[in-house]
Scaffold this motif. Structure first.
Motif, PDB file in Angstrom:
ATOM      1  N   VAL A 285      30.291  37.674  34.753  1.00 52.50           N
ATOM      2  CA  VAL A 285      30.792  36.095  34.741  1.00 52.50           C
ATOM      3  C   VAL A 285      32.424  36.236  35.691  1.00 52.50           C
ATOM      4  N   ALA A 286      32.520  35.619  36.539  1.00 52.67           N
ATOM      5  CA  ALA A 286      33.956  35.578  37.353  1.00 52.67           C
ATOM      6  C   ALA A 286      34.238  34.117  37.325  1.00 52.67           C
ATOM      7  N   VAL A 287      35.490  33.880  37.202  1.00 46.87           N
ATOM      8  CA  VAL A 287      36.056  32.188  37.459  1.00 46.87           C
ATOM      9  C   VAL A 287      37.367  32.535  37.946  1.00 46.87           C
ATOM     10  N   LEU A 288      37.738  32.186  39.352  1.00 45.98           N
ATOM     11  CA  LEU A 288      38.796  32.067  40.148  1.00 45.98           C
ATOM     12  C   LEU A 288      39.188  30.722  40.041  1.00 45.98           C
ATOM     13  N   GLN A 289      40.589  30.513  39.809  1.00 44.38           N
ATOM     14  CA  GLN A 289      41.240  28.962  39.786  1.00 44.38           C
ATOM     15  C   GLN A 289      42.508  29.158  40.655  1.00 44.38           C
TER      16      GLN A 289
ATOM     17  N   VAL B  35      44.852  31.705  38.505  1.00 44.45           N
ATOM     18  CA  VAL B  35      44.745  32.297  37.185  1.00 44.45           C
ATOM     19  C   VAL B  35      43.228  32.566  37.366  1.00 44.45           C
ATOM     20  N   THR B  36      42.771  33.795  36.865  1.00 44.48           N
ATOM     21  CA  THR B  36      41.309  34.303  36.887  1.00 44.48           C
ATOM     22  C   THR B  36      40.831  35.196  35.610  1.00 44.48           C
ATOM     23  N   ASN B  37      39.719  35.010  35.475  1.00 43.05           N
ATOM     24  CA  ASN B  37      39.175  35.743  34.217  1.00 43.05           C
ATOM     25  C   ASN B  37      37.795  36.152  34.939  1.00 43.05           C
ATOM     26  N   ALA B  38      37.550  37.488  34.283  1.00 42.43           N
ATOM     27  CA  ALA B  38      35.969  38.034  34.664  1.00 42.43           C
ATOM     28  C   ALA B  38      35.622  38.859  33.746  1.00 42.43           C
ATOM     29  N   PHE B  39      34.441  38.787  33.049  1.00 42.29           N
ATOM     30  CA  PHE B  39      33.966  39.788  31.979  1.00 42.29           C
ATOM     31  C   PHE B  39      32.444  40.133  32.247  1.00 42.29           C
ATOM     32  N   TYR B  40      32.135  41.205  31.329  1.00 38.76           N
ATOM     33  CA  TYR B  40      30.656  41.870  31.575  1.00 38.76           C
ATOM     34  C   TYR B  40      30.089  41.941  30.124  1.00 38.76           C
TER      35      TYR B  40
ATOM     36  N   LYS C  70      28.251  37.264  19.741  1.00 39.04           N
ATOM     37  CA  LYS C  70      27.843  38.268  18.915  1.00 39.04           C
ATOM     38  C   LYS C  70      27.767  39.736  19.720  1.00 39.04           C
ATOM     39  N   TYR C  71      28.360  39.609  20.998  1.00 36.51           N
ATOM     40  CA  TYR C  71      28.230  40.959  21.932  1.00 36.51           C
ATOM     41  C   TYR C  71      29.576  41.607  22.144  1.00 36.51           C
ATOM     42  N   LYS C  72      29.339  42.768  22.572  1.00 36.12           N
ATOM     43  CA  LYS C  72      30.469  43.589  23.197  1.00 36.12           C
ATOM     44  C   LYS C  72      30.758  43.088  24.550  1.00 36.12           C
ATOM     45  N   ALA C  73      32.140  43.098  24.922  1.00 29.34           N
ATOM     46  CA  ALA C  73      32.177  42.647  26.374  1.00 29.34           C
ATOM     47  C   ALA C  73      33.334  43.292  26.987  1.00 29.34           C
ATOM     48  N   ILE C  74      33.516  43.590  28.250  1.00 28.11           N
ATOM     49  CA  ILE C  74      34.467  44.319  28.894  1.00 28.11           C
ATOM     50  C   ILE C  74      35.212  43.302  29.994  1.00 28.11           C
ATOM     51  N   GLY C  75      36.039  43.065  30.088  1.00 24.92           N
ATOM     52  CA  GLY C  75      36.754  42.457  31.171  1.00 24.92           C
ATOM     53  C   GLY C  75      38.348  42.415  31.340  1.00 24.92           C
ATOM     54  N   HIS C  76      38.785  41.371  31.972  1.00 24.65           N
ATOM     55  CA  HIS C  76      40.023  41.196  32.336  1.00 24.65           C
ATOM     56  C   HIS C  76      40.397  39.834  32.981  1.00 24.65           C
ATOM     57  N   GLY C  77      41.439  39.405  32.593  1.00 27.81           N
ATOM     58  CA  GLY C  77      42.111  38.198  33.064  1.00 27.81           C
ATOM     59  C   GLY C  77      43.382  38.415  34.058  1.00 27.81           C
ATOM     60  N   GLY C  78      43.590  37.493  34.741  1.00 27.06           N
ATOM     61  CA  GLY C  78      45.049  37.595  35.752  1.00 27.06           C
ATOM     62  C   GLY C  78      45.591  36.433  35.960  1.00 27.06           C
ATOM     63  N   GLY C  79      47.035  36.567  36.289  1.00 29.31           N
ATOM     64  CA  GLY C  79      47.866  35.432  36.342  1.00 29.31           C
ATOM     65  C   GLY C  79      48.898  35.703  37.397  1.00 29.31           C
ATOM     66  N   ILE C  80      48.847  34.974  38.357  1.00 29.36           N
ATOM     67  CA  ILE C  80      49.866  35.089  39.569  1.00 29.36           C
ATOM     68  C   ILE C  80      50.105  33.806  40.044  1.00 29.36           C
ATOM     69  N   HIS C  81      51.448  33.646  40.803  1.00 31.58           N
ATOM     70  CA  HIS C  81      51.877  32.521  41.194  1.00 31.58           C
ATOM     71  C   HIS C  81      50.602  31.731  41.936  1.00 31.58           C
ATOM     72  N   GLY C  82      50.495  30.663  41.347  1.00 30.68           N
ATOM     73  CA  GLY C  82      49.503  29.789  41.974  1.00 30.68           C
ATOM     74  C   GLY C  82      47.860  29.859  41.639  1.00 30.68           C
TER      75      GLY C  82
END
Length: 448
Positions: free
Chosen positions: A327-331, A314-319, A300-312
């Motif tokens: 929240v940020a998650v790095l893998q 994947v990442t995701n973070a949003f506000y 139900k919320y507006k959110a702002i963020g971005h994901g990422g992917g590069i060799h080895g």
């Protein structure tokens, strides 16, 4: 819509953590996705600038059996783009450039085929400039090879424009590499030096770096899952991603970063506000992308963020601005699900209902009439098929995924937050209502 949502409540049970989530609640989400002996994740949840959760699960180096720590350093991939965009805004505040400037003021030899491309077009992926990572020759032959920024741009200049400027929002890593060059021209400093001096050092982000071959304390190893099993990720010379994806950081540093960005501690609040505005395209519609940050709905919320992917990695973070929640998650596995983990962590912090996915035993005779091709629009469709007792879903020419019945007319994807129901509308047509990532509004497709 109300009748569809009411129906969903009848066949999907929901989990509700409660207001006072504990570290165990957050840990349980990581445990759902991550094996302690394989590649892992680091995650952070902050609210009002205070850390609600900081945790890790899995290995920083599988071969050595080294577990992840709170200060483990990951490649960010395209989360880098928000740093690049904020650097542009800082230079604008200093009077060294304007986002309205024609890029030929800084890169006069880069071809734009008669289109007037501004810095703002690069920031919003609306320049029409081709994306070099779609060039298989570069991807397969050149990414491992050391290069220079100018040599890269000469190679990218050979790509014809993909679209007319301002026509569409079309992702372009080339555009962000060009922004890196513009930062260098406007500031007189190398991109890496500018970011490390004016962002990382200024904000006390002690574990953040521009990637390269230098020794970096607590840097984690990246992995890929192949037909042969888990392998070390292939090498990429970090000049290639440059301002589009070269940075490394920790989840704790990312918490520092986004708190500073949103609260006027790095650039002004007005400059940040400019970064999160949708871009108006030539046809009058709006692209839901600002400057290095995507704009979307989370439940139900507006959110702002971005994901990422590069060799080895994947990442995701949003506000979530209304709740001042980040929240940020790095893998360190490049086929992981940090976006789903991030959404579940956010849902826990915000006390949102989450579907509890359990497979129902449904006879094939009931499932068979639901099979067929459902059209999202004239350009995209999803095919549902029943093969040897197993149901599959395929979007356009993409991968065919196994799906599992939740009820007699609904299905979910294992390890995912996506699910859909198949209902009949008032015209007698079969309708697929597809829910992505805890969304409340479905993507609707019609069977033909």
């Amino acid at each position: 819509m109300q009748s569809v949502l009411l129906g969903l409540c009848l066949f999907i049970s929901f989990l509700n953590i409660g207001v006072a989530a504990t570290s165990k609640d957050y840990d349980a989400i990581l445990a759902k996705y991550i094996d302690t002996q394989g590649p892992g994740v680091a995650a952070i949840v902050t609210k009002n600038g205070q850390t609600l959760y900081l945790g890790t699960r899995g290995m920083a180096n599988v071969e050595l059996g080294v577990p992840l720590k709170d200060d483990s350093v990951f490649r960010l991939g395209s989360i880098t783009k928000q740093f690049t965009a904020a650097a542009i805004m800082l230079l604008q505040e200093q009077g060294r450039l304007s986002v309205s400037d024609n890029i030929h003021k800084y890169v006069p030899d880069f071809p734009t085929e008669g289109n007037t491309v501004t810095i703002k077009h690069l920031l919003t992926h609306t320049s029409g400039i081709a994306n070099y990572t779609e060039d298989q020759d570069i991807w397969n032959k050149h990414l491992k090879t050391p290069t220079t920024l100018d040599d890269m741009l000469k190679m990218f200049a050979k790509h014809p424009m993909a679209l007319k400027t301002g026509e569409q929002n079309r992702y372009s890593n080339t555009g962000y590499v060009l922004l890196g060059k513009i930062i260098e021209v406007a500031s007189g400093e190398k991109y890496a030096d500018f970011i490390e001096k004016h962002i990382f050092a200024k904000l006390g982000m002690k574990n953040s770096r521009y990637g390269g071959n230098q020794l970096i304390p607590n840097r984690v190893s990246g992995y890929s899952m192949t037909d042969k099993g888990l392998e070390n990720a292939g090498h990429v010379d970090m000049m290639w991603p440059h301002a589009a994806g070269s940075l490394l950081s920790t989840v704790d540093d990312l918490g520092i970063w986004f708190n500073a960005l949103t609260n006027g501690k790095f650039i002004s609040k007005d400059s940040y506000h400019q970064m999160i505005q949708p871009f108006k395209l030539d046809d009058g519609t709006f692209a839901q992308y600002g400057y290095g940050l995507g704009l979307f709905r989370f439940n139900k919320y507006k959110a702002i963020g971005h994901g990422g992917g590069i060799h080895g990695f994947v990442t995701n973070a949003f506000y979530v601005p209304d709740e001042d929640l980040y929240v940020a998650v790095l893998q360190n596995l490049d086929s992981g699900s940090p976006g789903d983990i991030a959404r579940l962590l956010a849902a826990t912090a915000l006390n949102l209902d989450v579907p509890e996915f359990k497979t129902a035993d449904v006879d094939e005779s009931i499932l068979r009439p639901l099979m067929g091709t459902y059209y999202v629009d004239e350009n995209s469709k999803r095919k549902i098929s029943l093969e040897n007792g197993q149901v599959f879903s395929q979007r356009d020419d993409g991968q065919k995924w196994k799906i599992y019945p939740l009820s007699e007319n609904s299905f979910y994807y294992e390890g995912s937050l996506s699910y859909f129901s198949i209902d009949t509308n008032d015209k007698g047509q079969s309708i697929m209502n597809f829910y992505h990532g805890l969304s409340l509004e479905p993507e609707v497709a019609t069977k033909k």
